[in-house]
Enzyme design. Structure first.
Site, PDB file in Angstrom:
ATOM      1  CB  ILE A   1     -56.969  -8.811  35.927  1.00  0.00           C
ATOM      2  CG1 ILE A   1     -56.332  -7.943  34.838  1.00  0.00           C
ATOM      3  CG2 ILE A   1     -57.784  -7.976  36.887  1.00  0.00           C
ATOM      4  CD1 ILE A   1     -57.335  -7.229  33.961  1.00  0.00           C
ATOM      5  N   GLY A   2     -54.141 -10.776  35.477  1.00  0.00           N
ATOM      6  CA  GLY A   2     -53.599 -11.861  34.667  1.00  0.00           C
ATOM      7  C   GLY A   2     -52.089 -11.867  34.780  1.00  0.00           C
TER       8      GLY A   2
ATOM      9  N   GLY B   1     -48.658 -14.046  32.902  1.00  0.00           N
ATOM     10  CA  GLY B   1     -48.248 -15.120  32.001  1.00  0.00           C
ATOM     11  C   GLY B   1     -46.754 -15.239  31.895  1.00  0.00           C
TER      12      GLY B   1
ATOM     13  CB  ALA C   1     -47.196  -9.615  30.063  1.00  0.00           C
TER      14      ALA C   1
ATOM     15  CE  LYS D   1     -49.287  -9.191  27.018  1.00  0.00           C
ATOM     16  NZ  LYS D   1     -49.852 -10.036  25.965  1.00  0.00           N
TER      17      LYS D   1
ATOM     18  CG  ASP E   1     -50.811 -19.124  22.355  1.00  0.00           C
ATOM     19  OD1 ASP E   1     -51.052 -20.353  22.405  1.00  0.00           O
ATOM     20  OD2 ASP E   1     -50.401 -18.480  23.337  1.00  0.00           O
TER      21      ASP E   1
HETATM   22  N1  LIG Z   1     -57.904  -6.402  28.110  1.00  0.00           N
HETATM   23  C1  LIG Z   1     -58.020  -7.285  29.101  1.00  0.00           C
HETATM   24  N2  LIG Z   1     -59.073  -7.237  29.929  1.00  0.00           N
HETATM   25  C2  LIG Z   1     -59.204  -8.136  30.936  1.00  0.00           C
HETATM   26  N3  LIG Z   1     -58.333  -9.114  31.181  1.00  0.00           N
HETATM   27  C3  LIG Z   1     -57.270  -9.217  30.391  1.00  0.00           C
HETATM   28  C4  LIG Z   1     -57.039  -8.306  29.310  1.00  0.00           C
HETATM   29  N4  LIG Z   1     -55.907  -8.649  28.690  1.00  0.00           N
HETATM   30  C5  LIG Z   1     -55.441  -9.718  29.330  1.00  0.00           C
HETATM   31  N5  LIG Z   1     -56.250 -10.067  30.354  1.00  0.00           N
HETATM   32  C6  LIG Z   1     -56.093 -11.199  31.287  1.00  0.00           C
HETATM   33  O1  LIG Z   1     -54.735 -11.501  31.374  1.00  0.00           O
HETATM   34  C7  LIG Z   1     -54.487 -12.804  30.845  1.00  0.00           C
HETATM   35  C8  LIG Z   1     -53.174 -12.794  30.145  1.00  0.00           C
HETATM   36  O2  LIG Z   1     -53.179 -11.913  29.022  1.00  0.00           O
HETATM   37  P1  LIG Z   1     -52.205 -12.161  27.794  1.00  0.00           P
HETATM   38  O3  LIG Z   1     -52.470 -13.518  27.250  1.00  0.00           O
HETATM   39  O4  LIG Z   1     -52.320 -11.010  26.874  1.00  0.00           O
HETATM   40  O5  LIG Z   1     -50.780 -12.133  28.539  1.00  0.00           O
HETATM   41  P2  LIG Z   1     -49.378 -12.747  28.080  1.00  0.00           P
HETATM   42  O6  LIG Z   1     -48.381 -12.507  29.144  1.00  0.00           O
HETATM   43  O7  LIG Z   1     -49.073 -12.279  26.699  1.00  0.00           O
HETATM   44  O8  LIG Z   1     -49.650 -14.267  27.982  1.00  0.00           O
HETATM   45  P3  LIG Z   1     -48.665 -15.291  27.358  1.00  0.00           P
HETATM   46  O9  LIG Z   1     -47.853 -15.813  28.453  1.00  0.00           O
HETATM   47  O10 LIG Z   1     -49.579 -16.299  26.764  1.00  0.00           O
HETATM   48  O11 LIG Z   1     -47.865 -14.535  26.351  1.00  0.00           O
HETATM   49  C9  LIG Z   1     -55.679 -13.128  29.953  1.00  0.00           C
HETATM   50  O12 LIG Z   1     -55.881 -14.522  29.826  1.00  0.00           O
HETATM   51  C10 LIG Z   1     -56.789 -12.440  30.711  1.00  0.00           C
HETATM   52  O13 LIG Z   1     -57.241 -13.240  31.783  1.00  0.00           O
END
Ligand SMILES: Nc1ncnc2c1ncn2[C@@H]1O[C@H](COP(=O)(O)OP(=O)(O)OP(=O)(O)O)[C@@H](O)[C@H]1O
Length: 491
Positions: free
Chosen positions: A180-181, A183, A186, A202, A297
């Protein structure tokens, strides 16, 4: 961090100077990686000498990681992790040695100074500095006269350790359909635990083992200590076969999803609720948490939405803890997300509460206008909106898709609050507690004229001092932004 597929769709990328933005996600500096796995800020010089870590002390003076977190993490690792089948040996070893480093340090530290120990509460136990006692979150019950040492022996962690088989089962072997995400650091998978609870797993996927470990420990260190309706909730962690944070699933995903990627336009009532809730969460992090936490952020992709659209601040990968006696961080590397970066950060690397306030102002402009912080032509929302705000042309700011379906008083307050939050001079930006008042109509006078505020009303921060000392105008800000972009994209 962007939503899945968001990296290339016009969302502003998060960057770090000297490193390319990868899928718009988080990239941490080498110094940060190093320091987060080193020693806590509240260590004495003598302790540090004992551990031969003085060199790091200067670098990590303000870098804190919760004592209880890692101590307990070690216990969890030793007692609960059973399945070894798919464990990545290197990563698990890395986490273990990080925990061990902390553990050894904490043993020494605990032995040497129970007074210092009591300055940081174990997980699940809230203790805040006297400075903030009057501001405490009344929703959170406080232990009364119990000592920290008593609490340490009796507290139970509020999170648990997951085996890899539990996580695989929950996510159907990390099936891509459940992603669902995604970045810079992660991938996030939707999952369902055996008890039926929906979770977001995550999985730290990018970077070297050291980078992954750093990202994991930094984020975990903050998540286990925050407890507020407007911050993301950690259920547990998993350190087999990689590093995983298990969070409560936000059914609507992020604000960026709903605001920019959805066909259905977000109603103003929800946008306003998100604005107030996010301000509440930030005010908690800055002013009511036991340590000041600077998120660093704040952006639409890092605001999750619960079933009833309550916003929750997530992604604490860049967050910094500021002890009371430390005025600010000065970061040697450039990290964050274009479109949300405060001028003093671009120019001096200074990070304090006001850098988050600036980003919050941009978030407000996104909610008002429905526009991205930086559009696909790399045009900044700030530069588009500021002249309109200065001329009080609020109607021209409003997302056309809203038509007339909004409360004009709320809109007016949101726009004026945004205007004050995005002031170049951080002195002129309000603290989050003031932002809350402005948004809810409790401080109309200030909203009417952001520049005419009384300075004595504010506690001064380091970034404020800097702005007293020199002029930093829009032209220099733009030139700094383009210089940083150049560095990031040319790498
Ligand atoms: N608890 C959650 N429930 C639903 N969707 C989530 C959740 N946590 C994260 N996401 C989805 O995943 C996306 C990325 O999460 P997050 O920003 O924590 O990842 P990241 O890899 O740390 O990002 P970055 O590259 O900014 O470090 C969020 O924008 C959201 O769309």
């Amino acid at each position: 961090m962007e939503e899945l597929g968001g990296g290339g769709n016009g969302s502003p990328p998060r960057v770090s100077a000297g490193k390319p933005p990868r899928h718009g996600g988080t990239v941490h500096s080498a110094r940060d990686r190093h320091s987060a796995m080193s020693v806590p800020a509240f260590a004495s010089a003598q302790d540090l000498r004992c551990l031969d870590l003085e060199k790091e002390a200067g670098e990590v003076l303000a870098e804190c990681s919760p004592r209880g977190v890692l101590d307990d993490g070690l216990r969890c690792l030793d007692s609960e992790t059973t399945s070894k089948a798919s464990t990545s040996y290197t990563e698990t070893q890395m986490i273990r040695s990080s925990f061990a480093l902390w553990h050894g340090f904490f043993r020494l530290w605990k032995h040497k100074s129970m007074r210092r120990l009591s300055s940081f509460p174990p997980i699940g136990f809230r203790k805040r500095s006297r400075r903030r006692r009057s501001n405490r979150d009344s929703r959170v019950p406080m232990p009364d006269s119990t000592s920290a040492a008593d609490n340490e022996s009796s507290f139970k962690p509020t999170w648990r350790n997951f085996t890899i088989s539990e996580l695989e089962k929950a996510t159907n072997n990390f099936n891509s359909e459940n992603m669902i995400g995604k970045g810079g650091s992660a991938e996030i998978y939707r999952g369902c635990l055996e008890n039926g609870q929906l979770v977001a797993v995550k999985k730290i996927t990018r970077g070297t083992t050291e980078e992954k470990t750093h990202n994991f420990l930094s984020e975990m260190g903050v998540l286990v200590h925050v407890d507020h309706p407007n911050t993301a909730r950690l259920i547990g962690v998993g350190v087999e076969g990689g590093m995983h944070l298990v969070l409560v699933l936000s059914p609507h995903g992020s604000l960026a999803n709903l605001l920019h990627d959805s066909k259905d336009k977000l109603a103003w009532g929800i946008r306003y609720k998100v604005a107030v809730g996010t301000a509440n969460g930030l005010e908690y992090l800055h002013e009511r948490c036991h340590k000041r936490i600077i998120h660093r952020d704040i952006k639409a992709a890092n605001i999750l939405l619960t079933e009833d659209f309550e916003p929750q601040i997530c992604d604490f990968g860049l967050a910094k803890w500021l002890p009371d006696e430390v005025t600010h961080h000065t970061l040697p590397s450039f990290e964050g997300t274009f479109g949300y970066l405060a001028p003093e950060y671009c120019m001096h690397g200074v990070v304090d509460e006001k850098t988050d306030v600036f980003a919050f102002g941009i978030l407000l402009l996104e909610l008002i206008s429905g526009r991205r912080a930086v559009n696909s032509s790399q045009q900044s929302l700030l530069m588009w909106a500021k002249p309109l705000l200065e001329q009080n042309r609020i109607r021209d700011l409003v997302d056309p898709s809203l038509g007339d379906s909004y409360d004009s008083k709320q809109m007016d307050r949101a726009a004026k609050t945004a205007y004050i939050c995005i002031q170049h001079s951080s002195v002129l930006r309000p603290r989050m507690s003031e932002v809350l008042k402005l948004l809810s109509g409790g401080d109309e006078g200030r909203a009417e004229n952001g520049r005419a505020l009384h300075r004595s009303f504010l506690r001064r921060t380091y970034s404020e001092e800097i702005f007293d000392a020199e002029e930093y105008n829009a032209t220099r800000y733009l030139s700094d932004i383009s210089r940083h972009k150049q560095i990031a994209f040319d790498f």
